[in-house]
Design a protein around this motif. Sequence first.
Motif, PDB file in Angstrom:
ATOM      1  N   TRP A  63       0.572  -1.341   0.346  1.00  0.00           N
ATOM      2  CA  TRP A  63       0.490  -0.046  -0.292  1.00  0.00           C
ATOM      3  C   TRP A  63       1.192   1.329   0.186  1.00  0.00           C
ATOM      4  O   TRP A  63       0.398   2.197  -0.862  1.00  0.00           O
ATOM      5  N   PHE A  64       1.427   1.381   0.610  1.00  0.00           N
ATOM      6  CA  PHE A  64       2.441   2.249   0.817  1.00  0.00           C
ATOM      7  C   PHE A  64       3.349   2.106  -0.487  1.00  0.00           C
ATOM      8  O   PHE A  64       4.017   3.623  -0.970  1.00  0.00           O
ATOM      9  N   SER A  65       3.880   1.568  -1.281  1.00  0.00           N
ATOM     10  CA  SER A  65       4.313   1.291  -1.796  1.00  0.00           C
ATOM     11  C   SER A  65       3.776   2.152  -3.481  1.00  0.00           C
ATOM     12  O   SER A  65       3.946   2.982  -4.845  1.00  0.00           O
ATOM     13  N   VAL A  66       2.698   1.806  -3.268  1.00  0.00           N
ATOM     14  CA  VAL A  66       1.519   2.779  -4.251  1.00  0.00           C
ATOM     15  C   VAL A  66       1.723   4.154  -4.017  1.00  0.00           C
ATOM     16  O   VAL A  66       1.759   5.041  -4.644  1.00  0.00           O
ATOM     17  N   TRP A  67       1.454   4.651  -2.886  1.00  0.00           N
ATOM     18  CA  TRP A  67       1.634   6.146  -2.421  1.00  0.00           C
ATOM     19  C   TRP A  67       2.613   6.440  -2.585  1.00  0.00           C
ATOM     20  O   TRP A  67       2.949   7.904  -3.935  1.00  0.00           O
ATOM     21  N   LEU A  68       3.923   6.094  -3.066  1.00  0.00           N
ATOM     22  CA  LEU A  68       5.015   6.380  -2.978  1.00  0.00           C
ATOM     23  C   LEU A  68       5.648   6.787  -4.023  1.00  0.00           C
ATOM     24  O   LEU A  68       5.875   7.439  -4.653  1.00  0.00           O
ATOM     25  N   VAL A  69       5.248   5.716  -5.512  1.00  0.00           N
ATOM     26  CA  VAL A  69       4.899   5.722  -6.432  1.00  0.00           C
ATOM     27  C   VAL A  69       4.055   6.600  -6.799  1.00  0.00           C
ATOM     28  O   VAL A  69       4.687   7.511  -8.099  1.00  0.00           O
ATOM     29  N   TYR A  70       2.882   6.959  -6.757  1.00  0.00           N
ATOM     30  CA  TYR A  70       2.269   8.074  -6.799  1.00  0.00           C
ATOM     31  C   TYR A  70       2.892   9.536  -6.815  1.00  0.00           C
ATOM     32  O   TYR A  70       3.362  10.885  -7.225  1.00  0.00           O
ATOM     33  N   LEU A  71       3.782   9.327  -5.175  1.00  0.00           N
ATOM     34  CA  LEU A  71       4.728  10.661  -4.828  1.00  0.00           C
ATOM     35  C   LEU A  71       5.951  11.037  -5.946  1.00  0.00           C
ATOM     36  O   LEU A  71       5.903  12.320  -6.475  1.00  0.00           O
ATOM     37  N   LEU A  72       7.057  10.332  -6.261  1.00  0.00           N
ATOM     38  CA  LEU A  72       7.380  10.236  -7.669  1.00  0.00           C
ATOM     39  C   LEU A  72       7.112  10.198  -8.507  1.00  0.00           C
ATOM     40  O   LEU A  72       8.320  11.596  -9.054  1.00  0.00           O
ATOM     41  N   GLY A  73       5.987   9.723  -9.154  1.00  0.00           N
ATOM     42  CA  GLY A  73       6.172  10.731 -10.168  1.00  0.00           C
ATOM     43  C   GLY A  73       4.901  12.041  -9.952  1.00  0.00           C
ATOM     44  O   GLY A  73       5.692  12.726 -11.426  1.00  0.00           O
ATOM     45  N   GLU A  74       4.493  12.506  -8.731  1.00  0.00           N
ATOM     46  CA  GLU A  74       4.157  13.551  -9.666  1.00  0.00           C
ATOM     47  C   GLU A  74       5.262  14.712  -9.180  1.00  0.00           C
ATOM     48  O   GLU A  74       5.212  15.812  -9.565  1.00  0.00           O
ATOM     49  N   GLN A  75       6.664  14.429  -8.193  1.00  0.00           N
ATOM     50  CA  GLN A  75       7.670  15.596  -8.347  1.00  0.00           C
ATOM     51  C   GLN A  75       8.646  15.379  -9.099  1.00  0.00           C
ATOM     52  O   GLN A  75       8.623  16.277  -9.817  1.00  0.00           O
ATOM     53  N   LEU A  76       8.832  14.421 -10.000  1.00  0.00           N
ATOM     54  CA  LEU A  76       9.806  14.331 -11.095  1.00  0.00           C
ATOM     55  C   LEU A  76       8.955  14.385 -12.628  1.00  0.00           C
ATOM     56  O   LEU A  76      10.100  14.526 -13.331  1.00  0.00           O
ATOM     57  N   PHE A  77       7.749  14.578 -12.654  1.00  0.00           N
ATOM     58  CA  PHE A  77       7.732  14.408 -14.047  1.00  0.00           C
ATOM     59  C   PHE A  77       6.402  15.570 -13.620  1.00  0.00           C
ATOM     60  O   PHE A  77       5.130  15.907 -12.928  1.00  0.00           O
ATOM     61  N   ARG A  78       5.460  15.901 -15.338  1.00  0.00           N
ATOM     62  CA  ARG A  78       4.523  16.189 -14.994  1.00  0.00           C
ATOM     63  C   ARG A  78       2.999  15.547 -14.190  1.00  0.00           C
ATOM     64  O   ARG A  78       2.814  14.578 -14.370  1.00  0.00           O
ATOM     65  N   LYS A  79       2.006  16.424 -14.594  1.00  0.00           N
ATOM     66  CA  LYS A  79       1.054  16.518 -13.525  1.00  0.00           C
ATOM     67  C   LYS A  79      -0.189  15.377 -13.945  1.00  0.00           C
ATOM     68  O   LYS A  79      -0.345  15.453 -14.964  1.00  0.00           O
ATOM     69  N   GLY A  80      -0.125  14.630 -13.422  1.00  0.00           N
ATOM     70  CA  GLY A  80      -0.477  13.949 -13.051  1.00  0.00           C
ATOM     71  C   GLY A  80      -0.118  11.720 -13.584  1.00  0.00           C
ATOM     72  O   GLY A  80      -0.698  10.857 -13.790  1.00  0.00           O
TER      73      GLY A  80
END
Length: 507
Positions: free
Chosen positions: A96-113
């Motif tokens: 569950w935390f892994s999914v959240w962390l992937v979300y955070l990484l994607g939002e931080q490093l790439f375009r919104k969404g």
Amino acid sequence: MIQNKTGRGPLLLLLAATALLLLLGLGSRELWGAETRWANIALQMLQSGDYFDPYLKGSPYYDKPLLSYWLITATSWFTGGLGHWSLRLSSVISAWFSVWLVYLLGEQLFRKGTGLIAGWMLATTFYFVFWARVATADILTVCGVLAAVWWYWRGPDDTRFSRYLVFFGLLSLTSLFKGLIGFILPGLVLLPHLLSEQRWKRHLNLRLCAALLVAGAFYMVPFLLSHLYGEPNYGESGLGLVLRENVVRFFQPFDQFGPIYTYLIYLPVYTLPWAPCWIIALWVAARNWKHIEPDTRWLIQGLALLMLFFTASGSRRSYYVLPLVPFAQLLGAWWITRRMAARNSDGRGLKIGFGITTVLLAAILGVLYPWTNSGGGVIRFGEQVRQQASQQAPLNQWRMVMIEVDNKVPMYLQTGGAPFYYVPETVQDFPHNGDTATLIAWLERTSGQHWDPQRTIFVAQYRSGDAVPLDALKADHQVITTTPTRGEQVFHGREDQSVAYIPTPER
């Protein structure tokens, strides 16, 4: 484009759907594969009170660091005992935390969404959800790697001691789940970024060295406790395990021999149904390498280093590819958001796809798979043995003798009484054809303990089609054997069977 238009709503929906996929039917499926070892080792820790010397069926078995077993035993105190939930909950929470962390990484490093799409892709990846519902250290490692990478990206140029301390602390914690890959994998992923623009030079300072020493000391704590408080004659070394599993296995593998192309096959398989996305993303990135974002180049380079590392190891197995899965899905999400932006798409079709996949996975893993485990099997076998025994005496008055028993059986036969007595397969003089008196005499001679024939249950394992072991006990014992589950009735019966002998009450 799929993006956060209503505050935290889309993220909360993602996390809720992830929880549903991970928890639905979790307690209904009997033990499977490697998690039987975690169950047996944790059970013996709870029964004996010895949390520093792991045993598998009564024999020393220091195969993994202690922390994953401690998480299970700690959870069992809150859930009322060792069972499916306490066994698997640490893996579920890590996923569950892994999914959240992937979300955070994607939002931080790439375009919104991007993070939201990457989170949905990971949460609806079949093999990720499958292994997240299995009690092993693999998903714990995935979560630890993601946490370390996420923490680094929160301040890649930050040189404060506290930043280093948390980063290396996460590496140490991850390494206490499965081994030194907790240090190696985040290092490989981040290496391309550290090398670019010579960033590594600014991190060569005394604060980093001090944090590394503190994290190293933290890593050594369980091994030190095991040495100080474990049994002097245990016979296995935790640090010896680290050397054997992380160094010797890499250069001189002693099991799990897969072909050199193993991960070229299993990375696409383990990222289904979204494998085409990251494969296309690689092709798009290769064609536009000089023009894509630096963070995308980092992601591809880090993923390539992970692939090279696992391929270079002589010990290969399909699920070893799990730490690559979140990064591959993150790359696929980068391509999707790039394509959606070019087409000015609102992502409606993608939302439908995620919804359908969520329903299918919930139905397969949360309903159908547990249903195939019902109606028989080891779960029903344990219920029958405990029920019949409790009709004669309280369960905590019984003693269990496990003879070459299946790893998954002991958890279902817990009595709350004395620790189980295991007869290892290496014993040569065990009277397999003896009657009750012969077996009890052998037990008292070899164990040095007194055994009451009327309060001793014998449990053994055999292959389907073979003769049932300990056949002489039928004369004065009730016999209970494994019955097929619904899935086995539809498809085929299991090869491994279990039999229990409960003494017939004296008249």
